[in-house]
Every structure is written in C-alpha cells, then in structure tokens.
Design an enzyme around this catalytic site. Structure first.
Site, PDB file in Angstrom:
ATOM      1  N   GLU A   1       2.213  -1.715  -4.547  1.00  0.00           N
ATOM      2  CA  GLU A   1       0.925  -1.040  -4.704  1.00  0.00           C
ATOM      3  C   GLU A   1       0.113  -1.738  -5.786  1.00  0.00           C
ATOM      4  O   GLU A   1       0.604  -1.960  -6.899  1.00  0.00           O
ATOM      5  CB  GLU A   1       1.147   0.426  -5.072  1.00  0.00           C
ATOM      6  CG  GLU A   1      -0.102   1.201  -5.479  1.00  0.00           C
ATOM      7  CD  GLU A   1      -1.183   1.180  -4.407  1.00  0.00           C
ATOM      8  OE1 GLU A   1      -2.305   0.724  -4.708  1.00  0.00           O
ATOM      9  OE2 GLU A   1      -0.898   1.630  -3.273  1.00  0.00           O
TER      10      GLU A   1
ATOM     11  N   HIS B   1       8.501  38.404   2.014  1.00  0.00           N
ATOM     12  CA  HIS B   1       9.655  38.025   1.205  1.00  0.00           C
ATOM     13  C   HIS B   1      10.904  38.007   2.072  1.00  0.00           C
ATOM     14  O   HIS B   1      11.128  38.961   2.835  1.00  0.00           O
ATOM     15  CB  HIS B   1       9.851  39.020   0.057  1.00  0.00           C
ATOM     16  CG  HIS B   1      11.102  38.736  -0.743  1.00  0.00           C
ATOM     17  ND1 HIS B   1      11.159  37.731  -1.671  1.00  0.00           N
ATOM     18  CD2 HIS B   1      12.333  39.320  -0.719  1.00  0.00           C
ATOM     19  CE1 HIS B   1      12.372  37.714  -2.207  1.00  0.00           C
ATOM     20  NE2 HIS B   1      13.112  38.671  -1.641  1.00  0.00           N
TER      21      HIS B   1
ATOM     22  N   GLY C   1       0.819  -1.199   0.000  1.00  0.00           N
ATOM     23  CA  GLY C   1       0.000   0.000   0.000  1.00  0.00           C
ATOM     24  C   GLY C   1       0.858   1.255   0.000  1.00  0.00           C
ATOM     25  O   GLY C   1       1.660   1.452   0.909  1.00  0.00           O
TER      26      GLY C   1
ATOM     27  N   ALA D   1      -8.294  13.088  10.717  1.00  0.00           N
ATOM     28  CA  ALA D   1      -8.513  13.578  12.078  1.00  0.00           C
ATOM     29  C   ALA D   1      -9.205  14.933  12.083  1.00  0.00           C
ATOM     30  O   ALA D   1     -10.119  15.177  12.882  1.00  0.00           O
ATOM     31  CB  ALA D   1      -7.182  13.659  12.824  1.00  0.00           C
TER      32      ALA D   1
ATOM     33  N   ASP E   1     -14.148   8.668  11.595  1.00  0.00           N
ATOM     34  CA  ASP E   1     -13.852   7.518  10.737  1.00  0.00           C
ATOM     35  C   ASP E   1     -14.978   6.504  10.688  1.00  0.00           C
ATOM     36  O   ASP E   1     -15.042   5.694   9.759  1.00  0.00           O
ATOM     37  CB  ASP E   1     -12.592   6.793  11.247  1.00  0.00           C
ATOM     38  CG  ASP E   1     -11.313   7.554  10.964  1.00  0.00           C
ATOM     39  OD1 ASP E   1     -11.388   8.693  10.474  1.00  0.00           O
ATOM     40  OD2 ASP E   1     -10.230   7.005  11.241  1.00  0.00           O
TER      41      ASP E   1
END
Length: 475
Positions: free
Chosen positions: A213, A454, A190, A330, A322
């Site tokens: 994968e 900058h 994975g 999260a 989840d």
C-alpha cells in the site's frame, strides 16, 4: 429503421438496470443497452457488480470462509473434520452459477417490466428530432432514438503505469475472480476494498499473501480507531500488509512476477509472487460512447460532468453511477438510477450522499456511515463518542467471533448521530440501522431507548449509543 423510446439507458449495471426498470414502472417506453457477455457470448446484464465485482467476490468470500472454519474453528464446537480440502475449480464454478442467476434475474425483471433489452455497445450518433440517435453494435446492429438518455456505463480497473493487465499473471478484479488454483505466493498492490477482500479469499485457501500500500496509513477513509482494530485482526490472521511503499519496476516471466519497491524506511525491496492483483482504484468508462458527437462534457478524469440532479450539459441526457462524481458503490448507483427515473417523470428523486453506507466484506467486516472522528475534529465539530466491544456481547461470544466494536459519534449539543462505525461480525447488516436512524436525524439516545432483540449483535449498537452519554447496561 430506428426504434423510438421515451428513455434509452446505456449500461445494464446497478445504476442502469434499476433506472430502466423504475422508468418503465412510471409508464415510460424504455430500452436498455448492455454489452456484457457470458462465456457463451450471451447477454450478462448486471455490470461490474454482478459479473466481476460485488456478487462473485462475495461468493468466493463465503466459500473460503467455510473452508477456514472447517480447518480452524470447527474443533471449538466439538466437530471433528479431518483432511479438509478445497476444490478451487468447483468453488469458482459455484461463483459462476451465482453470477448467472443474477444475470438471468435481471433479464427476467426486464421482461416483467416490459423493458426492451438490446445486447451490444451503445454509442451516440447525433442529436435527432425528439431526442438522440443511439447506435447499438452487437450480434445484430440496431439504431434507437430516445427522448431521454441515461448513461450508466460504469468504470474500469486502473492499471499500473506501464504494466498492462494480462489477467493471467497481472490481474484486475476480473482475473482475480478467475484464478484456477491457489497460488503459493500472491501479491496485491492496494489495500482498499478489492485488495483486502481478494487477499482474504486466497489467504484462507493457503496462499502466502502480501499487500503493498502506497499510503502511510491503513484504510485512510475509515475511522482511525476502527481501522487500527481491523489491522490488528488482519495481522493476526497472517495477512501481510506493508504501508508507505513506493512501487517501482514490475517484471513478469513464466515463473510469475517480481515487484521492486521501496518500503516505508526507504529500503529497496523485491517481492516475488506467482500472481499479482492490482487494485489501485477505478476509472470512469466513457470509451466508445462517442461523447464528442453530441458535445457531452467530460472532466479531466474522463467522468461525465453532472449537476446535483445527475443532469449533464445536454438537455434530457442524464448520467449515474461510477461514470459520474461520488463514491463508486453499486448501491449509490442504484439510488441515482431510481432518482433520475423519477426526475424524468417530474417527481423529486432523492439521494443523500451523507447516508450512503460503506462496507468491506472481510472477516471481520468493516462498515460505516457518516463522518469519522478525524473528520469531525478537522471540521471543528463538537461531538461525543461512544464505543462498545463485541467481546462483551453474548451473541458474539456464542458465534465465536468477538473481534471488533461498534462506535457512535453524536453532536455534543443536539445528540444527533453524525457517524456510526463498525468492525466485527455482520457489520454489513448492522450498519443499516444506523443508516435509517441518520436519515430520520435520530439522536444516539433514540437508538439507546429502542428495544433490541436479546441475544443479538444489534445489542452492541444499543450499548455503543448508550456509551455516548457514558452509560451502559452490560458493565
């Protein structure tokens, strides 16, 4: 005797503990139930994110990045560092200390906001007068009754069929974070967030890392141009990534693990390694919730079915994070937790799925928000694209990290920002400007006309926004 609360939250991860705290801030009497334990058996709220996910992985990534800089990049700055070594046990100990600080921080927030915390596993018993009866099984069993129930039970790592996690040789994200010494050869299945992050940690520390994968494309959810740039960087670093493979039999022994697979050309291959990390996704965690006792509806994946407001099929029962639809992130869980607490209070909680940022904390970092160029093409949306490389950014040159680019996608007619994609240094921080801009439906020109400090990496976002209209200040 049962204890009654206005709101009972089951799960103390990002969705659960945030929901509990916000509900308490809104004046409710709140309980939070969580079963995570530390190595001494004490409470460890924070869920997967704090204990075996976001927080510990970032600690290891930081340590391993310091090690690689000392070995490979200090010399560029005139710094001589010889015989640099890594004490893996100390590195893991530091990670554990960082985790504990977060656990303790959540317990402190519960106390500060008067949230009653119960350490144990929460499960439905039955519907009761005034709400639902919840049994807490722990060191001391408790019975709670809540008028409103918020389910935030998270997710578990998905195992390979027929290959159980032993957390010694075949590892989930949990075991991957507890490796005690650098393996000579490490295999991962994975190439998603966990695979790339954990692979990066151990590659930096000297492991020979191969990632297998199944999909034919690398990071298919990421903008194709950004994914290709990231793949080039990982290849250069020595992270071996094989795409389009089909994993066969996995055998473990005292020597390690052997993985039989077919590569993209259809050729039979064998990969031998000391350890295998399996990172093929996660599944909703509803085990032990006793959903059937109250008729809570689950889908075919085991996820709790909710509507757009996170309401379940049961009155006054909500679910977030989840364990419901949507990305397993999260910060998505946190947003839903706040929104649900506010909806319980009669307010209008808000979660915009279109502006949830995604981040992979590799080096280079990868971050994005909104739609990819491929999605816009598939949807037939007329768009303009602008890119700017960090190679042309003064701060990136000073940092010594000029890998990657910023990419803006804007509506061809209105110039509204439709997506921003970054691969490069500090992408996780830079993406926030794009999230804010998209929440206010800003145009690419709005970003181009804002003064950026900058030298800063954020100037690359300004230049990419300028490039949408084929303008630039740096070329």
């Amino acid at each position: 005797m049962s204890k009654s609360f206005d709101v009972v939250v089951i799960g103390g991860g990002p969705g659960g503990y945030i929901a509990a705290i916000r509900a308490a801030q809104l004046g409710f009497n709140v309980a939070c139930v969580d079963e995570w334990k530390n190595d001494k058996g004490g409470p460890a709220p924070g869920g997967t994110c704090t204990n075996v996910g976001c927080i510990p992985s970032k600690a290891l990534l930081q340590s391993s990045e310091h090690f690689e800089h000392a070995n490979k990049h200090f010399a560029e700055h005139g710094i001589t560092a010889s015989d640099v070594k890594i004490d893996v046990a100390k590195m893991v100990g530091r990670k554990d200390a960082v985790v504990k600080q977060n656990n303790d921080g959540i317990l402190y927030l519960f106390k500060k906001n008067k949230v009653s915390f119960f350490h144990g596993r929460g499960a439905f018993v039955k519907a009761a007068d005034g709400g639902y009866e919840i049994k807490v099984t722990g060191a001391a069993d408790e019975t709670l009754v809540g008028k409103h129930i918020v389910l935030a039970t998270g997710s578990n790592a998905r195992a390979l069929p027929g290959v159980a996690f032993d957390e010694e040789t075949v590892l989930s994200n949990d075991g991957a974070l507890r490796i005690g010494a650098t393996p000579k050869k490490l295999a991962l299945i994975g190439s998603g967030v966990i695979g790339l992050e954990m692979g990066s940690v151990w590659r930096r520390l000297g492991a020979d890392v191969t990632i297998l994968e199944g999909l034919p494309t690398f990071l298919g959810a990421v903008d194709e141009q950004i994914a290709k740039e990231a793949k080039k960087a990982f290849d250069k670093q020595g992270l071996k990534i094989e795409l389009g493979v089909k994993v066969g039999e996995v055998k473990t022994s005292k020597k390690g693990v052997s993985i039989a697979y077919t590569n993209a050309k259809g050729e039979a291959q064998t990969l031998d390694a000391d350890k295998l990390i399996v990172s093929i996704g996660r599944v909703p965690n509803t085990i032990g919730l006793n959903a059937e006792a109250v008729g809570l509806a689950l889908d075919e994946r085991g996820a709790i079915v909710v509507d757009g407001d996170c309401k379940t099929n049961l009155p006054n029962v909500w679910a977030v994070g989840d364990v419901v639809r949507g990305p397993m992130l999260a910060h998505k869980a946190e947003e839903e937790g706040v929104a649900v607490a506010e909806r319980i209070a009669g307010q209008h909680g808000h979660v915009n799925f279109n502006t949830i940022p995604w981040v992979i904390y590799t080096s280079p970092e990868i971050a994005w928000v909104g739609r990819t160029e491929q999605q816009l093409k598939a949807d037939g949306v007329a768009y303009k694209a602008g890119t700017f490389p960090f190679l042309a950014n003064g701060r990136a040159r000073a940092l010594g990290d000029t890998t990657g680019m910023v990419k803006f996608l804007a509506d061809a007619k209105t110039d509204e920002i439709l997506g921003v994609h970054i691969v490069g240094p500090m992408a996780s921080e830079l993406i926030s400007e794009a999230v804010v801009a998209m929440e206010f439906r800003a145009s690419a020109e709005d970003i181009a006309r804002i003064c950026h400090a900058h030298p800063s990496l954020s100037e690359a976002t300004k230049e990419a926004a300028l490039a949408v209209d084929k303008r630039t200040l740096n070329f």
